[in-house]
Motif scaffolding. Structure first.
Motif, mmCIF file in Angstrom:
data_model
loop_
_atom_site.group_PDB
_atom_site.id
_atom_site.type_symbol
_atom_site.label_atom_id
_atom_site.label_comp_id
_atom_site.label_asym_id
_atom_site.label_seq_id
_atom_site.Cartn_x
_atom_site.Cartn_y
_atom_site.Cartn_z
ATOM 1 N N PRO A 1 -2.888 15.709 13.588
ATOM 2 C CA PRO A 1 -4.136 15.896 13.125
ATOM 3 C C PRO A 1 -4.382 16.757 11.840
ATOM 4 C CG PRO A 1 -3.959 16.109 15.507
ATOM 5 C CD PRO A 1 -2.769 16.161 14.830
ATOM 6 N N GLU A 2 -3.722 17.459 11.650
ATOM 7 C CA GLU A 2 -3.747 18.496 10.386
ATOM 8 C C GLU A 2 -3.337 17.857 9.061
ATOM 9 O OE1 GLU A 2 -0.172 20.120 12.701
ATOM 10 O OE2 GLU A 2 -1.958 19.069 13.082
ATOM 11 N N ASP A 3 -2.445 16.710 9.179
ATOM 12 C CA ASP A 3 -2.162 16.161 8.016
ATOM 13 C C ASP A 3 -3.045 15.783 6.963
ATOM 14 O OD1 ASP A 3 0.500 15.998 8.863
ATOM 15 O OD2 ASP A 3 0.412 13.860 9.523
ATOM 16 N N LEU B 1 1.019 -1.160 0.034
ATOM 17 C CA LEU B 1 0.073 0.063 0.015
ATOM 18 C C LEU B 1 1.016 1.262 0.017
ATOM 19 C CD1 LEU B 1 -3.110 0.205 0.283
ATOM 20 C CD2 LEU B 1 -2.668 1.327 2.561
ATOM 21 N N GLU B 2 0.406 2.188 -0.649
ATOM 22 C CA GLU B 2 1.324 3.433 -0.921
ATOM 23 C C GLU B 2 0.739 4.522 -0.096
ATOM 24 O OE1 GLU B 2 3.444 4.779 -4.468
ATOM 25 O OE2 GLU B 2 2.306 3.209 -5.304
ATOM 26 N N ILE B 3 1.060 5.377 0.780
ATOM 27 C CA ILE B 3 0.879 6.123 1.665
ATOM 28 C C ILE B 3 1.263 7.540 1.402
ATOM 29 C CG2 ILE B 3 0.379 7.092 4.067
ATOM 30 C CD1 ILE B 3 1.417 3.320 3.563
ATOM 31 N N PHE B 4 0.377 8.447 1.228
ATOM 32 C CA PHE B 4 0.820 10.049 0.749
ATOM 33 C C PHE B 4 0.382 11.085 1.817
ATOM 34 C CE2 PHE B 4 0.740 7.870 -3.093
ATOM 35 C CZ PHE B 4 1.947 8.161 -3.720
ATOM 36 N N VAL B 5 1.334 11.774 2.468
ATOM 37 C CA VAL B 5 1.238 12.619 3.617
ATOM 38 C C VAL B 5 1.462 14.085 3.056
ATOM 39 C CG1 VAL B 5 1.428 13.120 5.821
ATOM 40 C CG2 VAL B 5 1.651 10.686 5.186
ATOM 41 N N GLY C 1 -8.247 11.642 1.927
ATOM 42 C CA GLY C 1 -8.706 11.918 3.354
ATOM 43 C C GLY C 1 -8.633 11.044 4.187
ATOM 44 N N VAL C 2 -7.992 9.906 4.258
ATOM 45 C CA VAL C 2 -7.990 8.600 5.172
ATOM 46 C C VAL C 2 -7.654 9.285 6.606
ATOM 47 C CG1 VAL C 2 -7.864 7.035 3.531
ATOM 48 C CG2 VAL C 2 -5.937 7.792 4.792
#
Length: 254
Positions: A58-60, A17-21, A77-78
């Motif tokens: 929280p603001e990520d 799974l790829e995660i972008f922040v 928006g997860v």
């Protein structure tokens, strides 16, 4: 909604799974292994670097990306968090918005062929090369003066010459004579109309260059792990210019 449920429940354990922040002026990109999934939540192996778990704020703004055979799906928006799965730490992502097909142009690589310098740090007694100096383990209890003094004991960055071949939202290809290994990290600043854009990468592919026409001895395929948020805008600008030139050439042939 039914399609979203089917996709989440059918994500195979062990898949990537790829995660972008997105956080303030920076953007982070991680990959991790799926450990558990259900209708509304996906758990992955806890994202950590040198013994520290990545701390989501929280603001990520966080989104996840999954490749299902030839189709790529994205959930924006997860809601992220850290938990334990059968006693083992995992990061989880609670689904908020419906999934959507991924815009493949984000993976399109733009050719640059620009000379630049790449940097890394190497701690005494360590073999691996890192893109940023680590925080001291007790940094939360240290004053700014103590932190500054501690960092003065750290080694300076080692800079090496090379060329960036191409870049995309997720990765970059670079040439250099420096002998590096898989999972070594580098940083560089990419010149752009928006200013110099800081990019941090780690190496996922290594090739020795045999061609006599190439000035450098090694090619490295890299995954971007952190970048200036304006990088994506710059890549889109370059893509538009390339498409504009292609259309002009096609129209000239008619």
């Amino acid at each position: 909604r039914g399609l979203l449920k089917m996709l989440l429940e059918n994500i195979r354990l062990g898949r990537t799974l790829e995660i972008f922040v997105e956080r303030e002026d920076y953007r982070y990109h991680f990959t991790s292994k799926v450990e558990d999934t259900n209708q509304n939540r996906v758990c992955v192996t806890a994202i950590a670097s040198r013994g520290r778990f990545f701390g989501f704020l929280p603001e990520d703004k966080v989104r996840i990306l999954y490749r299902d055979e030839e189709v790529m799906w994205e959930w924006p928006g997860v809601r992220p968090g850290l938990a334990k799965l059968e006693g083992t730490p995992v990061h989880y992502f609670q689904i908020v918005n419906p999934g959507q097909s991924y815009n493949r142009r984000n993976a399109y690589r733009v050719k640059l062929l620009e000379d630049m310098e790449f940097g890394y740090y190497q701690l005494p007694g360590k073999k691996d090369k890192i893109a940023q100096l680590p925080f001291p383990s007790d940094s939360s209890e240290m004053s700014p003066e103590e932190l500054e003094k501690w960092y003065k004991t750290m080694p300076d960055a080692i800079m090496v010459k090379g060329m960036i071949k191409d870049i995309s939202e997720n990765g970059a290809g670079i040439y250099t004579d420096e002998k590096l290994e898989l999972e070594d990290e580098l940083f560089f600043e990419l010149p752009s109309p928006y200013g110099n854009l800081l990019v941090k990468v780690f190496i996922i592919r290594k090739e020795e260059v045999k061609s006599v026409t190439n000035r450098y001895g090694f090619y490295y395929g890299c995954a971007i792990v952190e970048s200036d948020r304006r990088l994506l805008r710059y890549i889109y600008d370059l893509q538009r210019e390339i498409l504009k030139r292609q259309r002009a050439m096609e129209n000239a042939k008619v």
